[in-house]
Design a protein around this motif. Structure first.
Motif, short mmCIF file in Angstrom:
data_model
loop_
_atom_site.label_atom_id
_atom_site.label_comp_id
_atom_site.label_asym_id
_atom_site.label_seq_id
_atom_site.Cartn_x
_atom_site.Cartn_y
_atom_site.Cartn_z
N ARG A 1 0.97 -1.07 0.13
CA ARG A 1 -0.37 0.16 0.00
C ARG A 1 0.81 1.47 -0.48
NH1 ARG A 1 -3.24 -2.92 3.52
NH2 ARG A 1 -3.02 -2.33 5.23
N HIS B 1 -4.48 0.60 9.82
CA HIS B 1 -5.84 0.99 8.36
C HIS B 1 -5.66 0.35 7.04
CE1 HIS B 1 -4.37 3.54 11.96
NE2 HIS B 1 -6.36 4.66 11.21
N ASP B 2 -6.75 0.47 6.43
CA ASP B 2 -7.02 -0.57 5.21
C ASP B 2 -6.22 0.20 4.03
OD1 ASP B 2 -8.72 1.67 4.86
OD2 ASP B 2 -10.31 0.72 5.57
N GLU B 3 -6.92 0.16 2.90
CA GLU B 3 -6.32 1.49 1.83
C GLU B 3 -6.90 2.88 1.85
OE1 GLU B 3 -6.77 -0.58 -2.05
OE2 GLU B 3 -5.52 -2.78 -1.15
N GLU B 4 -7.32 2.79 2.09
CA GLU B 4 -8.68 4.43 2.11
C GLU B 4 -8.16 4.92 3.62
OE1 GLU B 4 -12.61 3.33 1.83
OE2 GLU B 4 -12.29 3.19 -0.32
N GLY B 5 -7.50 4.47 4.84
CA GLY B 5 -6.84 4.75 5.90
C GLY B 5 -7.76 4.59 6.74
N HIS B 6 -8.76 3.80 6.79
CA HIS B 6 -9.41 3.61 7.75
C HIS B 6 -8.73 2.59 9.36
CE1 HIS B 6 -13.14 4.83 4.84
NE2 HIS B 6 -12.77 6.06 6.10
#
Length: 337
Positions: A144, A270-275
């Protein structure tokens, strides 16, 4: 010979005061012994400030402190709650402060020992340990990263070197470029000091090449060094904005241990969207415990593991490995029935 008892001085003598005017080499070694490791000095300073503020708030005397005062402070820290290791560090700072000022330390009293035993029993049930991530989770975090950016290059090297070298975050932030020796077989990291090597004896870690370039700690660390463009000074540093929009450049300022922890949490939790992923709670310490856990699962001997972690006993391997999942890590699943 006079039988007169020596008079107890009105004012306490600071520890080592009788040696302070001794030969130069004695004074030098005394100073090093009193100071301790740099990271310890910084932690103790913050802890003493906290204790001083606490005493001021409650109208208590911080020096010399009574046993009841220190016990109350430790109990209040436990109720916040603070980790047991944090409480013990605060007490160590208070002990050191009294020791250096020539006052009897209240920290090693039998009464306080009983209070600390109770705190240990209470916190032992709820104290959280840094979890271990899998190699696949680490690789996914690396994928990522945008390694066309300065931040991406730095963070990739930080994660991979931290994991492959089983580094503590204090060791990572203390690394200099000149501590790195790139060879055909491995990257040799020369440590000047560590938590278990405060005497500064020569101590090395070996980090090996990986088959995939993007996950290779040696190649990725070399890429970051090339980005730094220098052969000395701090390895992991903060960044500043460049003249071109979106550009960031390395500064001479060394990353703090707190910032390293934040970067690990940012990329691994965190995931790819920053969550934030709720079930993930990795920290900088996870770099080290993940190395140990993965190594144990792959059948590495404790001696081989200690060559990298620099731990002194096999008991520490058991303490740091995260194999408490009764279903995933259980000999009962391979009984041949």
């Amino acid at each position: 010979m006079s039988t007169e008892l020596a008079r107890i001085p009105d004012q306490p003598q600071a520890l080592g005061s009788q040696l302070a005017t001794a030969a130069d080499n004695v004074a030098r070694y005394l100073k090093l012994g009193l100071e301790g490791a740099d990271n310890t000095v910084l932690a103790y300073s913050a802890d003493l400030k906290s204790f001083g503020e606490y005493c001021a708030l409650h109208g208590l005397c911080p020096l010399p402190a009574e046993v009841a005062t220190v016990a109350r402070y430790a109990a209040d820290l436990a109720d916040l709650p603070r980790k047991l290791s944090t409480i013990k560090r605060h007490l160590a700072a208070i002990h050191k402060h009294h020791q250096l000022r020539g006052y009897p330390s209240p920290v090693h009293s039998d009464e306080l020992a009983l209070v600390l035993e109770g705190i240990t029993r209470a916190l032992g049930k709820r104290q959280k340990q840094a979890p271990a991530f899998t190699v696949d989770e680490l690789k996914e975090s690396i994928r990522r990263l945008d390694v066309t950016t300065t931040a991406g290059l730095r963070d990739r090297a930080l994660l991979l070197l931290g994991f492959a070298g089983a580094f503590r975050r204090s060791e990572l932030v203390a690394l200099n470029v000149e501590h790195l020796e790139f060879t055909e077989r491995a990257l040799i990291v020369h440590l000047s000091r560590s938590k278990t090597n405060q005497a500064g004896e020569a101590e090395d870690k070996a980090v090996f090449y990986a088959s995939t370039a993007n996950f290779c700690p040696v190649r990725c660390t070399r890429a970051w060094v090339q980005q730094l463009g220098r052969s000395t000074g701090p390895l992991f540093v903060s960044l500043k904005r460049g003249k071109v929009k979106g550009e960031t450049l390395p500064t001479p300022k060394r990353l703090s241990a707190l910032r390293v922890n934040g970067l690990v949490q940012l990329h691994l939790n965190h995931d790819e969207e920053g969550h934030k992923i709720p079930e993930k709670n990795y920290s900088a310490h996870s770099l080290r415990v993940s190395f140990i856990t993965v190594s144990v699962l792959r059948g590495q001997s404790n001696r081989f593991i200690k060559n990298q972690t620099k731990q002194k006993t096999d008991a520490m391997i058991d303490r740091y490995s995260r194999l408490d999942d009764v279903v995933s890590f259980n000999a009962a699943q391979n009984l041949g029935l």
